[in-house]
Motif scaffolding. Structure first.
Motif, PDB file in Angstrom:
ATOM      1  N   MET A   1     -48.052 -64.535 -42.700  1.00  0.00           N
ATOM      2  CA  MET A   1     -48.768 -65.753 -42.397  1.00  0.00           C
ATOM      3  C   MET A   1     -49.324 -65.731 -40.970  1.00  0.00           C
ATOM      4  SD  MET A   1     -47.792 -69.520 -43.259  1.00  0.00           S
ATOM      5  CE  MET A   1     -48.747 -70.857 -42.738  1.00  0.00           C
ATOM      6  N   LEU A   2     -48.582 -65.135 -40.046  1.00  0.00           N
ATOM      7  CA  LEU A   2     -49.044 -65.043 -38.672  1.00  0.00           C
ATOM      8  C   LEU A   2     -50.296 -64.179 -38.572  1.00  0.00           C
ATOM      9  CD1 LEU A   2     -48.569 -65.710 -35.701  1.00  0.00           C
ATOM     10  CD2 LEU A   2     -47.135 -63.677 -35.576  1.00  0.00           C
ATOM     11  N   ILE A   3     -50.353 -63.117 -39.371  1.00  0.00           N
ATOM     12  CA  ILE A   3     -51.526 -62.242 -39.364  1.00  0.00           C
ATOM     13  C   ILE A   3     -52.738 -63.000 -39.899  1.00  0.00           C
ATOM     14  CG2 ILE A   3     -52.529 -60.152 -40.341  1.00  0.00           C
ATOM     15  CD1 ILE A   3     -49.677 -58.986 -40.348  1.00  0.00           C
ATOM     16  N   MET A   4     -52.555 -63.788 -40.926  1.00  0.00           N
ATOM     17  CA  MET A   4     -53.665 -64.559 -41.485  1.00  0.00           C
ATOM     18  C   MET A   4     -54.184 -65.579 -40.488  1.00  0.00           C
ATOM     19  SD  MET A   4     -55.559 -64.779 -43.964  1.00  0.00           S
ATOM     20  CE  MET A   4     -56.517 -65.763 -45.050  1.00  0.00           C
ATOM     21  N   SER A   5     -53.295 -66.229 -39.766  1.00  0.00           N
ATOM     22  CA  SER A   5     -53.740 -67.224 -38.806  1.00  0.00           C
ATOM     23  C   SER A   5     -54.463 -66.568 -37.636  1.00  0.00           C
ATOM     24  CB  SER A   5     -52.556 -68.054 -38.316  1.00  0.00           C
ATOM     25  OG  SER A   5     -51.653 -67.251 -37.588  1.00  0.00           O
ATOM     26  N   LYS A   6     -54.067 -65.358 -37.253  1.00  0.00           N
ATOM     27  CA  LYS A   6     -54.763 -64.649 -36.185  1.00  0.00           C
ATOM     28  C   LYS A   6     -56.185 -64.298 -36.616  1.00  0.00           C
ATOM     29  CE  LYS A   6     -52.406 -61.662 -33.728  1.00  0.00           C
ATOM     30  NZ  LYS A   6     -51.760 -60.423 -33.270  1.00  0.00           N
ATOM     31  N   LYS A   7     -56.356 -63.918 -37.874  1.00  0.00           N
ATOM     32  CA  LYS A   7     -57.692 -63.608 -38.386  1.00  0.00           C
ATOM     33  C   LYS A   7     -58.561 -64.860 -38.447  1.00  0.00           C
ATOM     34  CE  LYS A   7     -56.629 -59.528 -41.104  1.00  0.00           C
ATOM     35  NZ  LYS A   7     -56.651 -58.904 -42.428  1.00  0.00           N
ATOM     36  N   VAL A   8     -57.968 -65.970 -38.849  1.00  0.00           N
ATOM     37  CA  VAL A   8     -58.713 -67.233 -38.914  1.00  0.00           C
ATOM     38  C   VAL A   8     -59.134 -67.668 -37.509  1.00  0.00           C
ATOM     39  CG1 VAL A   8     -58.517 -69.688 -39.471  1.00  0.00           C
ATOM     40  CG2 VAL A   8     -57.666 -67.971 -41.075  1.00  0.00           C
ATOM     41  N   ILE A   9     -58.220 -67.568 -36.555  1.00  0.00           N
ATOM     42  CA  ILE A   9     -58.537 -67.925 -35.176  1.00  0.00           C
ATOM     43  C   ILE A   9     -59.640 -67.025 -34.644  1.00  0.00           C
ATOM     44  CG2 ILE A   9     -57.646 -67.930 -32.803  1.00  0.00           C
ATOM     45  CD1 ILE A   9     -54.973 -68.860 -33.986  1.00  0.00           C
ATOM     46  N   PHE A  10     -59.568 -65.730 -34.933  1.00  0.00           N
ATOM     47  CA  PHE A  10     -60.587 -64.803 -34.476  1.00  0.00           C
ATOM     48  C   PHE A  10     -61.949 -65.131 -35.087  1.00  0.00           C
ATOM     49  CE2 PHE A  10     -62.897 -60.743 -34.628  1.00  0.00           C
ATOM     50  CZ  PHE A  10     -62.944 -60.468 -33.274  1.00  0.00           C
ATOM     51  N   LYS A  11     -61.984 -65.470 -36.365  1.00  0.00           N
ATOM     52  CA  LYS A  11     -63.258 -65.813 -37.005  1.00  0.00           C
ATOM     53  C   LYS A  11     -63.845 -67.098 -36.430  1.00  0.00           C
ATOM     54  CE  LYS A  11     -62.927 -63.499 -41.426  1.00  0.00           C
ATOM     55  NZ  LYS A  11     -63.046 -63.617 -42.858  1.00  0.00           N
ATOM     56  N   ILE A  12     -62.996 -68.104 -36.224  1.00  0.00           N
ATOM     57  CA  ILE A  12     -63.480 -69.378 -35.681  1.00  0.00           C
ATOM     58  C   ILE A  12     -64.031 -69.174 -34.275  1.00  0.00           C
ATOM     59  CG2 ILE A  12     -62.751 -71.659 -34.862  1.00  0.00           C
ATOM     60  CD1 ILE A  12     -60.838 -71.727 -37.270  1.00  0.00           C
ATOM     61  N   THR A  13     -63.276 -68.481 -33.418  1.00  0.00           N
ATOM     62  CA  THR A  13     -63.764 -68.264 -32.053  1.00  0.00           C
ATOM     63  C   THR A  13     -64.999 -67.372 -32.039  1.00  0.00           C
ATOM     64  OG1 THR A  13     -62.187 -66.447 -31.728  1.00  0.00           O
ATOM     65  CG2 THR A  13     -61.553 -68.623 -30.916  1.00  0.00           C
ATOM     66  N   SER A  14     -65.055 -66.404 -32.925  1.00  0.00           N
ATOM     67  CA  SER A  14     -66.224 -65.521 -32.980  1.00  0.00           C
ATOM     68  C   SER A  14     -67.477 -66.289 -33.371  1.00  0.00           C
ATOM     69  CB  SER A  14     -65.997 -64.379 -33.971  1.00  0.00           C
ATOM     70  OG  SER A  14     -64.996 -63.521 -33.523  1.00  0.00           O
ATOM     71  N   TYR A  15     -67.393 -67.062 -34.427  1.00  0.00           N
ATOM     72  CA  TYR A  15     -68.572 -67.801 -34.878  1.00  0.00           C
ATOM     73  C   TYR A  15     -68.989 -68.887 -33.887  1.00  0.00           C
ATOM     74  CZ  TYR A  15     -68.373 -65.392 -39.341  1.00  0.00           C
ATOM     75  OH  TYR A  15     -68.380 -64.432 -40.310  1.00  0.00           O
ATOM     76  N   LEU A  16     -68.026 -69.592 -33.318  1.00  0.00           N
ATOM     77  CA  LEU A  16     -68.355 -70.611 -32.324  1.00  0.00           C
ATOM     78  C   LEU A  16     -68.978 -69.977 -31.078  1.00  0.00           C
ATOM     79  CD1 LEU A  16     -68.292 -73.590 -31.565  1.00  0.00           C
ATOM     80  CD2 LEU A  16     -65.972 -73.232 -30.712  1.00  0.00           C
ATOM     81  N   SER A  17     -68.403 -68.878 -30.650  1.00  0.00           N
ATOM     82  CA  SER A  17     -68.943 -68.152 -29.507  1.00  0.00           C
ATOM     83  C   SER A  17     -70.338 -67.617 -29.809  1.00  0.00           C
ATOM     84  CB  SER A  17     -67.997 -67.006 -29.151  1.00  0.00           C
ATOM     85  OG  SER A  17     -68.498 -66.236 -28.117  1.00  0.00           O
ATOM     86  N   PHE A  18     -70.557 -67.132 -31.010  1.00  0.00           N
ATOM     87  CA  PHE A  18     -71.866 -66.625 -31.421  1.00  0.00           C
ATOM     88  C   PHE A  18     -72.915 -67.735 -31.401  1.00  0.00           C
ATOM     89  CE2 PHE A  18     -74.986 -65.723 -34.763  1.00  0.00           C
ATOM     90  CZ  PHE A  18     -75.486 -64.516 -34.299  1.00  0.00           C
ATOM     91  N   ILE A  19     -72.576 -68.880 -31.972  1.00  0.00           N
ATOM     92  CA  ILE A  19     -73.519 -70.003 -32.036  1.00  0.00           C
ATOM     93  C   ILE A  19     -73.873 -70.492 -30.634  1.00  0.00           C
ATOM     94  CG2 ILE A  19     -73.756 -72.426 -32.745  1.00  0.00           C
ATOM     95  CD1 ILE A  19     -72.100 -71.649 -35.260  1.00  0.00           C
ATOM     96  N   LEU A  20     -72.869 -70.672 -29.782  1.00  0.00           N
ATOM     97  CA  LEU A  20     -73.130 -71.136 -28.418  1.00  0.00           C
ATOM     98  C   LEU A  20     -73.930 -70.103 -27.623  1.00  0.00           C
ATOM     99  CD1 LEU A  20     -69.741 -72.845 -27.540  1.00  0.00           C
ATOM    100  CD2 LEU A  20     -71.942 -73.949 -27.934  1.00  0.00           C
ATOM    101  N   SER A  21     -73.662 -68.830 -27.854  1.00  0.00           N
ATOM    102  CA  SER A  21     -74.404 -67.775 -27.161  1.00  0.00           C
ATOM    103  C   SER A  21     -75.866 -67.764 -27.571  1.00  0.00           C
ATOM    104  CB  SER A  21     -73.774 -66.410 -27.442  1.00  0.00           C
ATOM    105  OG  SER A  21     -72.465 -66.352 -26.959  1.00  0.00           O
ATOM    106  N   ILE A  22     -76.127 -67.949 -28.842  1.00  0.00           N
ATOM    107  CA  ILE A  22     -77.511 -67.992 -29.324  1.00  0.00           C
ATOM    108  C   ILE A  22     -78.238 -69.196 -28.722  1.00  0.00           C
ATOM    109  CG2 ILE A  22     -78.947 -68.315 -31.378  1.00  0.00           C
ATOM    110  CD1 ILE A  22     -77.833 -65.489 -31.072  1.00  0.00           C
ATOM    111  N   ILE A  23     -77.583 -70.338 -28.662  1.00  0.00           N
ATOM    112  CA  ILE A  23     -78.204 -71.530 -28.060  1.00  0.00           C
ATOM    113  C   ILE A  23     -78.508 -71.277 -26.584  1.00  0.00           C
ATOM    114  CG2 ILE A  23     -77.842 -73.953 -27.431  1.00  0.00           C
ATOM    115  CD1 ILE A  23     -76.185 -74.215 -30.030  1.00  0.00           C
ATOM    116  N   PHE A  24     -77.566 -70.659 -25.871  1.00  0.00           N
ATOM    117  CA  PHE A  24     -77.782 -70.357 -24.456  1.00  0.00           C
ATOM    118  C   PHE A  24     -78.959 -69.398 -24.286  1.00  0.00           C
ATOM    119  CE2 PHE A  24     -77.051 -67.756 -20.683  1.00  0.00           C
ATOM    120  CZ  PHE A  24     -76.970 -68.737 -19.717  1.00  0.00           C
ATOM    121  N   LEU A  25     -79.020 -68.353 -25.094  1.00  0.00           N
ATOM    122  CA  LEU A  25     -80.135 -67.402 -24.992  1.00  0.00           C
ATOM    123  C   LEU A  25     -81.458 -68.052 -25.377  1.00  0.00           C
ATOM    124  CD1 LEU A  25     -78.497 -64.130 -26.306  1.00  0.00           C
ATOM    125  CD2 LEU A  25     -79.071 -64.733 -23.949  1.00  0.00           C
TER     126      LEU A  25
END
Length: 105
Positions: free
Chosen positions: A1-25
């Motif tokens: 379960m800990l591994i699954m939550s780490k993957k979910v956290i990584f996906k959420i931060t990746s997509y949020l970071s991607f969206i904000l980066s695109i807006i900044f660019l």
């Protein structure tokens, strides 16, 4: 379960970071279209831009499954989210933009 939550956290931060980066660019490209020269960019926005570009490379590698989600990448992306959110707040809620207005007057 800990591994699954780490993957979910990584996906959420990746997509949020991607969206904000695109807006900044997007905002940066808008400034260049409005006549901004590369030499007019202040130091802090230049550093944020370089970090955003580096972050987009990391996100691309992780989406292509070349880079594995590790804690350092998650922490780096959280820092990018904070920096880009601050920069976008400065852009949208003031007239500062990404150039130093004292030098442009």
């Amino acid at each position: 379960m800990l591994i699954m939550s780490k993957k979910v956290i990584f996906k959420i931060t990746s997509y949020l970071s991607f969206i904000l980066s695109i807006i900044f660019l997007y905002e940066l490209i808008k400034e260049f279209i409005n006549g901004l020269l590369l030499t007019e960019i202040d130091t802090i926005p230049l550093i944020i831009t370089l970090l955003v570009l580096f972050n987009l490379i990391i996100i691309s590698l992780s989406i292509l499954k070349i880079a594995q989600p590790i804690l350092i990448l998650i922490v780096f992306q959280i820092l990018i989210i904070i920096l880009v959110s601050w920069a976008l707040f400065q852009i949208y809620n003031s007239n500062i933009g990404i150039i130093d207005h004292e030098l442009s007057h």
